[in-house]
Motif scaffolding. Structure first.
Motif, PDB file in Angstrom:
ATOM      1  N   MET A 119       0.846  -1.190   0.000  1.00 41.83           N
ATOM      2  CA  MET A 119       0.000   0.000   0.000  1.00 41.83           C
ATOM      3  C   MET A 119       0.884   1.243   0.000  1.00 41.83           C
ATOM      4  N   ARG A 120       0.472   2.176  -0.932  1.00 40.17           N
ATOM      5  CA  ARG A 120       1.118   3.503  -0.893  1.00 40.17           C
ATOM      6  C   ARG A 120       0.249   4.454  -0.080  1.00 40.17           C
ATOM      7  N   ILE A 121       0.890   5.186   0.853  1.00 41.60           N
ATOM      8  CA  ILE A 121       0.181   6.176   1.656  1.00 41.60           C
ATOM      9  C   ILE A 121       0.901   7.509   1.529  1.00 41.60           C
ATOM     10  N   ASP A 122       0.150   8.545   1.170  1.00 40.08           N
ATOM     11  CA  ASP A 122       0.680   9.910   1.140  1.00 40.08           C
ATOM     12  C   ASP A 122      -0.116  10.778   2.107  1.00 40.08           C
ATOM     13  N   PRO A 150      -7.230   6.968  -6.384  1.00 44.79           N
ATOM     14  CA  PRO A 150      -6.808   6.857  -4.980  1.00 44.79           C
ATOM     15  C   PRO A 150      -7.922   7.363  -4.071  1.00 44.79           C
ATOM     16  N   VAL A 151      -7.939   6.850  -2.830  1.00 48.88           N
ATOM     17  CA  VAL A 151      -8.906   7.333  -1.837  1.00 48.88           C
ATOM     18  C   VAL A 151      -8.289   8.552  -1.159  1.00 48.88           C
ATOM     19  N   LEU A 152      -9.017   9.657  -1.161  1.00 45.17           N
ATOM     20  CA  LEU A 152      -8.564  10.877  -0.479  1.00 45.17           C
ATOM     21  C   LEU A 152      -9.344  11.010   0.827  1.00 45.17           C
ATOM     22  N   PRO A 163      -7.484  -3.079   2.009  1.00 36.76           N
ATOM     23  CA  PRO A 163      -7.060  -3.649   0.713  1.00 36.76           C
ATOM     24  C   PRO A 163      -6.715  -2.608  -0.353  1.00 36.76           C
ATOM     25  N   GLU A 164      -6.935  -1.330  -0.077  1.00 34.80           N
ATOM     26  CA  GLU A 164      -6.694  -0.295  -1.091  1.00 34.80           C
ATOM     27  C   GLU A 164      -5.212  -0.200  -1.462  1.00 34.80           C
ATOM     28  N   GLU A 165      -4.936   0.095  -2.710  1.00 33.23           N
ATOM     29  CA  GLU A 165      -3.552   0.244  -3.194  1.00 33.23           C
ATOM     30  C   GLU A 165      -2.955   1.580  -2.769  1.00 33.23           C
ATOM     31  N   TRP A 196     -13.311  20.000  -6.259  1.00 40.00           N
ATOM     32  CA  TRP A 196     -12.268  19.826  -7.280  1.00 40.00           C
ATOM     33  C   TRP A 196     -11.754  18.390  -7.263  1.00 40.00           C
ATOM     34  N   ALA A 197     -11.639  17.824  -6.061  1.00 42.84           N
ATOM     35  CA  ALA A 197     -11.041  16.495  -5.917  1.00 42.84           C
ATOM     36  C   ALA A 197     -11.986  15.375  -6.353  1.00 42.84           C
ATOM     37  N   ALA A 198     -13.289  15.635  -6.295  1.00 43.13           N
ATOM     38  CA  ALA A 198     -14.275  14.559  -6.507  1.00 43.13           C
ATOM     39  C   ALA A 198     -14.082  13.753  -7.793  1.00 43.13           C
ATOM     40  N   PRO A 199     -13.760  14.384  -8.965  1.00 42.64           N
ATOM     41  CA  PRO A 199     -13.554  13.573 -10.187  1.00 42.64           C
ATOM     42  C   PRO A 199     -12.191  12.887 -10.224  1.00 42.64           C
ATOM     43  N   ARG A 200     -11.313  13.213  -9.295  1.00 42.38           N
ATOM     44  CA  ARG A 200      -9.912  12.741  -9.385  1.00 42.38           C
ATOM     45  C   ARG A 200      -9.566  11.704  -8.313  1.00 42.38           C
ATOM     46  N   PHE A 201     -10.356  11.751  -7.197  1.00 42.64           N
ATOM     47  CA  PHE A 201     -10.130  10.859  -6.054  1.00 42.64           C
ATOM     48  C   PHE A 201     -11.489  10.326  -5.590  1.00 42.64           C
ATOM     49  N   ARG A 202     -11.424   9.250  -4.790  1.00 44.44           N
ATOM     50  CA  ARG A 202     -12.633   8.850  -4.067  1.00 44.44           C
ATOM     51  C   ARG A 202     -12.551   9.581  -2.720  1.00 44.44           C
ATOM     52  N   VAL A 203     -13.303  10.690  -2.610  1.00 45.22           N
ATOM     53  CA  VAL A 203     -13.141  11.594  -1.464  1.00 45.22           C
ATOM     54  C   VAL A 203     -13.943  11.085  -0.262  1.00 45.22           C
ATOM     55  N   LEU A 204     -13.266  11.022   0.901  1.00 50.38           N
ATOM     56  CA  LEU A 204     -13.884  10.465   2.116  1.00 50.38           C
ATOM     57  C   LEU A 204     -13.596  11.367   3.318  1.00 50.38           C
ATOM     58  N   PRO A 205     -14.529  12.290   3.643  1.00 58.85           N
ATOM     59  CA  PRO A 205     -14.342  13.077   4.865  1.00 58.85           C
ATOM     60  C   PRO A 205     -14.675  12.191   6.073  1.00 58.85           C
ATOM     61  N   VAL A 206     -13.764  12.087   7.037  1.00 57.76           N
ATOM     62  CA  VAL A 206     -14.011  11.207   8.184  1.00 57.76           C
ATOM     63  C   VAL A 206     -13.682  11.892   9.504  1.00 57.76           C
ATOM     64  N   SER A 207     -14.429  11.489  10.534  1.00 53.83           N
ATOM     65  CA  SER A 207     -14.171  11.989  11.887  1.00 53.83           C
ATOM     66  C   SER A 207     -13.829  10.795  12.779  1.00 53.83           C
ATOM     67  N   LEU A 208     -12.910  11.034  13.731  1.00 55.98           N
ATOM     68  CA  LEU A 208     -12.548   9.960  14.665  1.00 55.98           C
ATOM     69  C   LEU A 208     -13.421  10.018  15.912  1.00 55.98           C
ATOM     70  N   GLY A 209     -14.267  11.016  16.005  1.00 51.25           N
ATOM     71  CA  GLY A 209     -15.091  11.113  17.208  1.00 51.25           C
ATOM     72  C   GLY A 209     -15.575  12.537  17.394  1.00 51.25           C
ATOM     73  N   ASP A 210     -16.452  12.701  18.361  1.00 49.24           N
ATOM     74  CA  ASP A 210     -17.079  14.020  18.536  1.00 49.24           C
ATOM     75  C   ASP A 210     -16.226  14.901  19.445  1.00 49.24           C
ATOM     76  N   TYR A 211     -15.067  15.261  18.919  1.00 48.27           N
ATOM     77  CA  TYR A 211     -14.202  16.212  19.623  1.00 48.27           C
ATOM     78  C   TYR A 211     -13.391  16.930  18.552  1.00 48.27           C
TER      79      TYR A 211
END
Ligand SMILES: Nc1nc2cc(Br)ccc2s1
Length: 252
Positions: free
Chosen positions: A1-4, A91-93, A113-115, A134-149
């Motif tokens: 897996m590549r991670i940037d 790539p997943v952003l 399993p993502e590359e 802007w990113a939506a056509p270029r990446f699979r964009v995923l805004p995520v939160s780790l919790g309510d803080y």
């Protein structure tokens, strides 16, 4: 897996050079690069933020440096990829934000399993919303939160997600069995654990764990999982999908 990861504090990610993930990087299982967002600015002060339209406290991260940084990552990955552009999935952003979808073990398993994962570490009041568009056509964009803080930036959240996802990559954790009986793996919190001595400061290990009766031990552990989950995280009990856990002692 590549991670940037794109950040204004790349040094925060030096911690990934040690422990489990450090070995995973050495063995080539994970290829991690931190990119300094300021390297994608064009002014002398390497400016990455400005005041918010509509007013309000704090600053907003400008869109242009983000587009340049993300495009640079995407094109370098396309150059390195052995697949042709059309075949390789985008790539997943992943963008940590208090307003994101909840990050949990299920999502970590889905991402393992993502590359190629790209993390955008926001600071200040956040990133100009047009970057998501802007990113939506270029990446699979995923805004995520780790919790309510609210944190001061996305970097610590990204470190947590890289660890949660990275340890699920085959070969990263020495004994894959240790990944099975963990909190949230089967929708429940994990059972309490004990080790020697069996009596410690007049506190005893539960007798059943010394019995050698594996059926009774498994039932005891399942009961303590259910009790602990009902007490501390009752909402998880409602989420359990019986089909999703392939535990032998599911009858409890
Ligand atoms: N819980 C979280 N807080 C924050 C704050 C900033 Br600023 C950026 C990302 C995140 S994720």
């Amino acid at each position: 897996m590549r991670i940037d990861a794109v950040t204004i504090f790349p040094e925060i990610f030096n911690v990934l050079d040690v422990s489990l993930l450090g070995k995973a990087r050495e063995s080539g299982l994970i290829d991690f690069t931190a990119h300094n967002l300021r390297d994608f600015t064009s002014d002398a002060h390497r400016t990455v933020d400005d005041s918010p339209y509509g007013g309000g406290a704090g600053m907003v991260m400008m869109a242009e440096p983000w587009a340049l940084a993300l495009e640079s990552i995407r094109s370098s990955a396309a150059t390195e990829s052995t697949e042709d552009d059309d075949a390789a999935p985008a790539p997943v952003l992943i963008i940590p934000t208090p307003s994101g979808h909840v990050f949990n073990q299920k999502l970590a398993r889905a991402l393992a399993p993502e590359e190629h994962l790209v993390f955008a570490c926001g600071r200040y009041e956040g990133i100009d919303e047009r970057v998501y568009e802007w990113a939506a056509p270029r990446f699979r964009v995923l805004p995520v939160s780790l919790g309510d803080y609210v944190l001061n930036g996305g970097e610590v959240a990204v470190l947590a997600m890289i660890e949660a996802i990275g340890r699920l990559i085959p070969g990263v954790v020495g004994n894959p069995e240790s990944l099975v009986e963990e909190s949230h793996e089967d929708g429940l919190l994990e059972y309490p654990v004990y080790t020697k001595p069996s009596t410690w400061r007049e506190l005893e290990v539960p007798e059943v764990l010394l019995s050698g009766n594996h059926g009774k031990i498994a039932r005891f552990r399942r009961e303590t999982q259910l009790h602990r989950t009902a007490k501390r995280r009752p909402e998880l009990i409602l989420d359990i999908d019986p089909a999703s856990t392939n535990r032998k002692d599911r009858d409890l």
